[in-house]
Design a protein around this motif. Structure first.
Motif, PDB file in Angstrom:
ATOM      1  N   GLU A  72      -1.760  11.190  12.784  1.00  0.00           N
ATOM      2  CA  GLU A  72      -1.181  11.690  14.022  1.00  0.00           C
ATOM      3  C   GLU A  72      -0.393  12.976  13.812  1.00  0.00           C
ATOM      4  O   GLU A  72      -0.519  13.939  14.584  1.00  0.00           O
ATOM      5  CB  GLU A  72      -0.278  10.624  14.643  1.00  0.00           C
ATOM      6  N   ARG A  73       0.428  13.012  12.769  1.00  0.00           N
ATOM      7  CA  ARG A  73       1.315  14.165  12.566  1.00  0.00           C
ATOM      8  C   ARG A  73       0.802  15.149  11.512  1.00  0.00           C
ATOM      9  O   ARG A  73       1.224  16.305  11.493  1.00  0.00           O
ATOM     10  CB  ARG A  73       2.724  13.686  12.205  1.00  0.00           C
ATOM     11  N   ASP A  74      -0.055  14.656  10.616  1.00  0.00           N
ATOM     12  CA  ASP A  74      -0.598  15.527   9.566  1.00  0.00           C
ATOM     13  C   ASP A  74      -2.112  15.340   9.483  1.00  0.00           C
ATOM     14  O   ASP A  74      -2.639  14.961   8.429  1.00  0.00           O
ATOM     15  CB  ASP A  74       0.049  15.192   8.217  1.00  0.00           C
ATOM     16  N   PRO A  75      -2.822  15.603  10.578  1.00  0.00           N
ATOM     17  CA  PRO A  75      -4.256  15.305  10.598  1.00  0.00           C
ATOM     18  C   PRO A  75      -5.063  16.080   9.572  1.00  0.00           C
ATOM     19  O   PRO A  75      -6.000  15.533   8.971  1.00  0.00           O
ATOM     20  CB  PRO A  75      -4.668  15.676  12.035  1.00  0.00           C
ATOM     21  N   GLU A  76      -4.708  17.345   9.357  1.00  0.00           N
ATOM     22  CA  GLU A  76      -5.462  18.143   8.398  1.00  0.00           C
ATOM     23  C   GLU A  76      -5.288  17.592   6.988  1.00  0.00           C
ATOM     24  O   GLU A  76      -6.258  17.438   6.238  1.00  0.00           O
ATOM     25  CB  GLU A  76      -5.009  19.598   8.463  1.00  0.00           C
ATOM     26  N   PHE A  77      -4.036  17.288   6.618  1.00  0.00           N
ATOM     27  CA  PHE A  77      -3.789  16.721   5.290  1.00  0.00           C
ATOM     28  C   PHE A  77      -4.427  15.348   5.162  1.00  0.00           C
ATOM     29  O   PHE A  77      -4.980  15.008   4.111  1.00  0.00           O
ATOM     30  CB  PHE A  77      -2.289  16.629   5.012  1.00  0.00           C
ATOM     31  N   ALA A  78      -4.346  14.515   6.212  1.00  0.00           N
ATOM     32  CA  ALA A  78      -4.930  13.174   6.167  1.00  0.00           C
ATOM     33  C   ALA A  78      -6.425  13.244   5.875  1.00  0.00           C
ATOM     34  O   ALA A  78      -6.951  12.471   5.062  1.00  0.00           O
ATOM     35  CB  ALA A  78      -4.674  12.447   7.485  1.00  0.00           C
ATOM     36  N   ASP A 109      -7.158   5.513   8.095  1.00  0.00           N
ATOM     37  CA  ASP A 109      -5.866   6.147   7.839  1.00  0.00           C
ATOM     38  C   ASP A 109      -4.799   5.127   7.441  1.00  0.00           C
ATOM     39  O   ASP A 109      -3.845   4.896   8.187  1.00  0.00           O
ATOM     40  CB  ASP A 109      -5.419   6.952   9.062  1.00  0.00           C
ATOM     41  N   LEU A 132      -1.070   8.883   8.455  1.00  0.00           N
ATOM     42  CA  LEU A 132      -0.798  10.317   8.386  1.00  0.00           C
ATOM     43  C   LEU A 132      -1.508  11.109   9.483  1.00  0.00           C
ATOM     44  O   LEU A 132      -1.164  12.259   9.754  1.00  0.00           O
ATOM     45  CB  LEU A 132      -1.252  10.863   7.025  1.00  0.00           C
TER      46      LEU A 132
END
Length: 242
Positions: free
Chosen positions: A14-20, A8, A12
């Protein structure tokens, strides 16, 4: 593939795991596997494209990954330096500062050894020689062509763009033309110049499949509209109408 890419690099997760996960699966796997670029060349293309599109934060985050992939600090500097000829210092200065910070963090002492091979009295002639090597003999007298009131710009193109940058060590002419393709494709709005540099890449032996591979690996960073425009330019330059 560098282990740092999958950890990562853009922070990204921690706050946007799906997008990451979505972006990583596309950019670091699917797009990266398209074509046959080695890891260093792939990162060279990505960093050049990030310069072209103004992707400062992504660029800074990927410097460690680029070093892991085999690019040297000198090569990273040369990408940023040459970008100034195509993007202007107004856009490259933040990248130079971020690159310096990233290199110092990696323990690289600065400044790096100089890479210049020209002097004030030789830069124009050397630049013209580089233009001829890249574009052909038709460029031999280009530096003194055009209306008198604007002829100095063609002279600057030879002396500054090609004489000051392309003659430096660290990257060879094929690498320099590949990153120029990426600068222009990512910048957008430069299609006439992009076609010219696609033709130069082809002339130097970088085939259309390699250009498409470079475009494919940079697409996640520059988006579809500019990528599709660049793809059309590749097709038109490689298969000009008869």
């Amino acid at each position: 593939m560098s282990h740092r890419e999958f950890s990562d690099p853009f922070s990204l997760g921690e706050r946007d795991p799906e997008f990451a996960a979505l972006f990583a699966n596309f950019a670091f796997d699917e797009a990266a596997r398209q074509g046959e670029l080695d890891g260093a060349t792939r990162m060279l293309a990505v960093l050049a494209a990030l310069l072209g599109c103004g992707g400062h934060d992504c660029f800074a985050a990927l410097v460690p990954t680029a070093l892991d992939a085999g690019l040297t600090p000198v090569q990273l500097k040369e990408v940023a330096y040459q970008a100034t000829a195509y993007l202007g210092l107004g856009r490259t200065l933040p990248f130079l500062r971020a690159l310096n910070e990233a290199l110092l963090k990696e323990g690289v002492p600065l400044p790096l050894p100089g890479q210049s091979t020209t002097a004030a009295e030789t830069r124009r002639e050397a630049g013209t020689a580089a233009q001829v090597a890249i574009f052909g003999e038709g460029m031999a007298d280009f530096w003194r062509s055009g209306p008198e009131e604007s002829r100095h710009i063609n002279r600057w193109l030879a002396a500054n763009c090609f004489g000051d940058y392309y003659t430096r060590t660290g990257l060879d002419l094929r690498q320099r033309e590949l990153i120029t393709f990426c600068f222009l494709a990512a910048q957008g709005g430069c299609e006439p110049q992009l076609k010219s540099h696609i033709a130069a890449n082809l002339r130097l032996g970088t085939g259309r499949h390699t250009l498409i591979a470079a475009l494919s690996t940079t697409l996640p960073y520059i988006g579809y509209p500019r990528s599709l425009n660049a793809l059309r330019c590749i097709q038109e330059a490689a298969d000009p109408p008869k």
